[in-house]
Design an enzyme around this catalytic site. Structure first.
Site, PDB file in Angstrom:
ATOM      1  CD  GLU A 127       5.807  -0.134 -10.339  1.00 33.18           C
ATOM      2  OE1 GLU A 127       6.591  -1.096 -10.485  1.00 33.18           O
ATOM      3  OE2 GLU A 127       4.930   0.187 -11.163  1.00 33.18           O
ATOM      4  N   PRO A 128       7.664  -0.569  -5.169  1.00 32.21           N
ATOM      5  CG  PRO A 128       6.568  -2.212  -3.923  1.00 32.21           C
ATOM      6  CD  PRO A 128       6.390  -1.296  -5.103  1.00 32.21           C
ATOM      7  N   GLY A 129      10.009  -1.671  -6.215  1.00 34.35           N
ATOM      8  CA  GLY A 129      11.268  -1.951  -6.916  1.00 34.35           C
ATOM      9  C   GLY A 129      11.712  -0.852  -7.863  1.00 34.35           C
ATOM     10  CD  GLN A 241       3.626  23.804 -11.925  1.00 33.64           C
ATOM     11  OE1 GLN A 241       3.673  24.556 -12.875  1.00 33.64           O
ATOM     12  NE2 GLN A 241       2.477  23.404 -11.391  1.00 33.64           N
ATOM     13  CD  GLU A 242       7.010  15.866  -8.183  1.00 31.30           C
ATOM     14  OE1 GLU A 242       6.435  15.501  -9.223  1.00 31.30           O
ATOM     15  OE2 GLU A 242       7.294  15.074  -7.259  1.00 31.30           O
ATOM     16  NE  ARG A 268      20.249  27.581  27.078  1.00 32.37           N
ATOM     17  CZ  ARG A 268      19.829  26.927  28.144  1.00 32.37           C
ATOM     18  NH1 ARG A 268      18.663  27.249  28.706  1.00 32.37           N
ATOM     19  NH2 ARG A 268      20.537  25.953  28.656  1.00 32.37           N
ATOM     20  CG  HIS A 338      17.408  25.453  19.123  1.00 30.69           C
ATOM     21  ND1 HIS A 338      17.790  26.025  17.933  1.00 30.69           N
ATOM     22  CD2 HIS A 338      16.246  26.067  19.473  1.00 30.69           C
ATOM     23  CE1 HIS A 338      16.890  26.918  17.573  1.00 30.69           C
ATOM     24  NE2 HIS A 338      15.950  26.982  18.485  1.00 30.69           N
ATOM     25  N   GLY A 363      10.514  13.704  -5.139  1.00 27.99           N
ATOM     26  CA  GLY A 363      10.576  14.572  -6.320  1.00 27.99           C
ATOM     27  C   GLY A 363      11.852  14.365  -7.112  1.00 27.99           C
ATOM     28  N   GLY A 364      12.548  13.264  -6.835  1.00 25.79           N
ATOM     29  CA  GLY A 364      13.842  12.991  -7.477  1.00 25.79           C
ATOM     30  C   GLY A 364      14.968  13.361  -6.521  1.00 25.79           C
TER      31      GLY A 364
HETATM   32  C1  FAD Z   1       7.279  10.930   2.228  1.00 27.56           C
HETATM   33  C2  FAD Z   1       7.381  10.490   0.813  1.00 27.56           C
HETATM   34  C3  FAD Z   1       6.440  10.917  -0.105  1.00 27.56           C
HETATM   35  C4  FAD Z   1       6.503  10.478  -1.435  1.00 27.56           C
HETATM   36  N1  FAD Z   1       5.488  10.796  -2.303  1.00 27.56           N
HETATM   37  C5  FAD Z   1       5.434  10.196  -3.515  1.00 27.56           C
HETATM   38  C6  FAD Z   1       4.279  10.314  -4.359  1.00 27.56           C
HETATM   39  O1  FAD Z   1       3.312  11.010  -4.030  1.00 27.56           O
HETATM   40  N2  FAD Z   1       4.259   9.640  -5.533  1.00 27.56           N
HETATM   41  C7  FAD Z   1       5.297   8.867  -5.946  1.00 27.56           C
HETATM   42  O2  FAD Z   1       5.215   8.281  -7.015  1.00 27.56           O
HETATM   43  N3  FAD Z   1       6.409   8.713  -5.178  1.00 27.56           N
HETATM   44  C8  FAD Z   1       6.496   9.353  -3.975  1.00 27.56           C
HETATM   45  N4  FAD Z   1       7.603   9.185  -3.161  1.00 27.56           N
HETATM   46  C9  FAD Z   1       8.709   8.366  -3.637  1.00 27.56           C
HETATM   47  C10 FAD Z   1       9.991   9.167  -3.921  1.00 27.56           C
HETATM   48  O3  FAD Z   1       9.832   9.990  -5.054  1.00 27.56           O
HETATM   49  C11 FAD Z   1      11.128   8.126  -4.103  1.00 27.56           C
HETATM   50  O4  FAD Z   1      11.369   7.568  -2.809  1.00 27.56           O
HETATM   51  C12 FAD Z   1      12.395   8.750  -4.660  1.00 27.56           C
HETATM   52  O5  FAD Z   1      12.210   9.140  -6.000  1.00 27.56           O
HETATM   53  C13 FAD Z   1      13.587   7.798  -4.588  1.00 27.56           C
HETATM   54  O6  FAD Z   1      13.266   6.517  -5.080  1.00 27.56           O
HETATM   55  P1  FAD Z   1      13.620   5.204  -4.197  1.00 27.56           P
HETATM   56  O7  FAD Z   1      13.080   5.433  -2.835  1.00 27.56           O
HETATM   57  O8  FAD Z   1      13.165   4.018  -4.947  1.00 27.56           O
HETATM   58  O9  FAD Z   1      15.191   5.210  -4.091  1.00 27.56           O
HETATM   59  P2  FAD Z   1      16.221   4.512  -5.143  1.00 27.56           P
HETATM   60  O10 FAD Z   1      15.881   4.912  -6.529  1.00 27.56           O
HETATM   61  O11 FAD Z   1      16.304   3.073  -4.830  1.00 27.56           O
HETATM   62  O12 FAD Z   1      17.593   5.230  -4.725  1.00 27.56           O
HETATM   63  C14 FAD Z   1      18.395   4.796  -3.615  1.00 27.56           C
HETATM   64  C15 FAD Z   1      19.659   5.663  -3.610  1.00 27.56           C
HETATM   65  O13 FAD Z   1      20.373   5.440  -4.831  1.00 27.56           O
HETATM   66  C16 FAD Z   1      20.602   6.662  -5.463  1.00 27.56           C
HETATM   67  N5  FAD Z   1      20.539   6.500  -6.916  1.00 27.56           N
HETATM   68  C17 FAD Z   1      19.585   5.881  -7.650  1.00 27.56           C
HETATM   69  N6  FAD Z   1      19.875   5.956  -8.956  1.00 27.56           N
HETATM   70  C18 FAD Z   1      21.031   6.644  -9.042  1.00 27.56           C
HETATM   71  C19 FAD Z   1      21.856   7.071 -10.132  1.00 27.56           C
HETATM   72  N7  FAD Z   1      21.509   6.837 -11.405  1.00 27.56           N
HETATM   73  N8  FAD Z   1      22.989   7.750  -9.847  1.00 27.56           N
HETATM   74  C20 FAD Z   1      23.323   8.023  -8.570  1.00 27.56           C
HETATM   75  N9  FAD Z   1      22.603   7.650  -7.507  1.00 27.56           N
HETATM   76  C21 FAD Z   1      21.468   6.982  -7.741  1.00 27.56           C
HETATM   77  C22 FAD Z   1      19.497   7.585  -4.998  1.00 27.56           C
HETATM   78  O14 FAD Z   1      19.861   8.952  -5.153  1.00 27.56           O
HETATM   79  C23 FAD Z   1      19.363   7.156  -3.541  1.00 27.56           C
HETATM   80  O15 FAD Z   1      20.343   7.807  -2.779  1.00 27.56           O
HETATM   81  C24 FAD Z   1       7.573   9.659  -1.854  1.00 27.56           C
HETATM   82  C25 FAD Z   1       8.546   9.255  -0.918  1.00 27.56           C
HETATM   83  C26 FAD Z   1       8.442   9.640   0.391  1.00 27.56           C
HETATM   84  C27 FAD Z   1       9.458   9.101   1.361  1.00 27.56           C
END
Ligand code: FAD
Length: 379
Positions: A127-129, A241-242, A268, A338, A363-364
């Protein structure tokens, strides 16, 4: 270590390779401009037998529960340099939730289309948050007797525009922490289910990654996946698995980078000789070749364990962070090797650079994988 793949796997690899060469490579530049692949591609992939191997025969699948086939499809897609089709997220990540948790009625309803490519799937956790912190999801599903009333918004959802079925992670009990999270399947056309923007990303340009919103969506109880309140546990069961498949994709991508670099270093010329003859570049590629061998051995070990049902969450986290960080390191070095051409989109290394950047995030993130590993070490 004995070879993991048999001649049957290698025959299948040829089928996958031919499919990507014929059906995807010639159109991929156009699809990158479109920001999406056409639905027909999915049906062609279904006809070629490239989707959802583990779906049992009674639900229209081949019933081949052998994850090596999944890895082969991903490796061949990576090898072809075409990041657009979201087959892996469908076959390796989402449909396994339906096969493992679905009731007989749900499987009859949903699975045949996932195998044929007529039904495309997505999973909406983020989610956004709330991304890394899945327990922070705010989307709510309120019990109304024979249905749930779903409200909330999701972002970054792969296959978000194309999806016909979306597994939505929602809170069914606001007071119960992670025990209050459930999985609901939302179907295309349900009132109040809207798609937002197809997001503009730095890479993966032909993949639709979208915002989704749910406003008073009536989700019948028949669309609850598994038991209410167990959603978080199901996510934890499926995430290894993911992570394994993302790691396997990273290793295949890193191997492709080494090949690109080797070809370039041999052809090259600078200062009157191929750039690979300079000791720095020779050592660089020697290191790269060694590192991908190490990665290949590790990913094959993890894959073997997974085939035996013994891959732990910690194994998957180790594979995920290490292989994706290696991929990013090598592709960055590859661009440097390159020179200016590495910065040009017409060179595959440039596209690989942009497409790889996400692998340490989705995927985390790497940091979350290290948290999981660190905790397992008692820290
Ligand atoms: C191209 C793309 C495809 C995606 N596909 C899917 C999908 O199909 N379904 C889905 O549900 N999501 C999907 N995602 C979402 C993706 O899994 C999340 O963006 C990702 O898990 C990170 O969450 P966040 O963006 O909210 O970052 P945040 O959780 O806000 O993290 C920001 C930073 O803080 C760090 N951080 C956060 N918590 C901790 C902690 N406890 N300790 C240390 N560091 C921490 C993170 O490592 C990161 O560097 C996708 C994202 C992208 C960009």
């Amino acid at each position: 270590m004995p070879d993991l793949y048999t001649s049957e796997h290698e025959d299948f690899r040829k089928t996958a390779r031919t499919f990507y060469e014929r059906e995807v490579v010639p159109h991929h530049d156009q699809w990158e401009q479109d920001g999406i692949v056409p639905r027909e591609l999915w049906v062609k992939a279904g006809e070629a037998g490239l989707l959802c191997f583990d779906v049992p025969e009674e639900y229209g699948g081949p019933g081949v529960d052998d994850f090596r086939y999944n890895v082969i499809v991903s490796e061949e897609q990576t090898r072809a340099g075409v990041s657009g089709p979201g087959f892996s997220v469908h076959t390796d990540i989402i449909v396994p939730y339906l096969t493992s948790l679905g009731t007989d009625e749900q499987k009859q309803r949903w699975l045949p289309g996932t195998v044929s490519g007529e039904t495309i799937t997505a999973i909406a956790m983020t989610e956004p948050g709330a991304g890394s912190d899945l327990q922070g999801v705010r989307t709510t599903a309120v019990d109304k007797g024979d249905h749930y009333l779903l409200n909330g918004s999701k972002t970054f959802i792969s296959n978000g525009i194309l999806a016909d079925l979306v597994i939505v992670v929602a809170r069914t009990d606001p007071e119960a922490g992670h025990k209050g999270i459930s999985l609901l399947v939302v179907e295309r056309g349900m009132d109040g289910f809207e798609r937002g923007r197809n997001l503009d990303k730095i890479g993966l340009h032909a993949q639709d990654t979208a915002e989704l919103s749910f406003t008073d969506v009536v989700v019948p109880k028949e669309n609850l996946l598994g038991e209410e309140g167990k959603g978080f546990i199901y996510l934890m069961m499926n995430l290894p698995q993911e992570r394994l498949i993302i790691a396997a994709q990273a290793v295949a991508a890193a191997e492709a980078v080494v090949e690109m670099c080797l070809d370039y270093a041999k052809t090259r010329e600078a200062f009157g000789k191929p750039i690979g003859k300079f000791q720095h570049n020779r050592f660089l590629i020697a290191e790269m070749a060694t590192e991908v061998r190490v990665a290949r051995a590790f990913i094959n070990e993890c894959l073997s364990k997974h085939l035996d049902g013994k891959l732990t969450a910690v194994d998957a986290s180790m594979a995920k962070w290490w292989c994706t960080e290696l991929q990013n390191k090598l592709v960055n070095q590859g661009v440097q090797l390159h020179g200016g051409y590495g910065y040009m989109m017409e060179f595959p290394i440039a596209k690989a650079y942009l497409d790889s950047r996400i692998s340490t995030i989705y995927g985390g993130t790497t940091e979350i994988q290290k948290e999981i590993i660190g905790r397992s070490l008692g820290l």
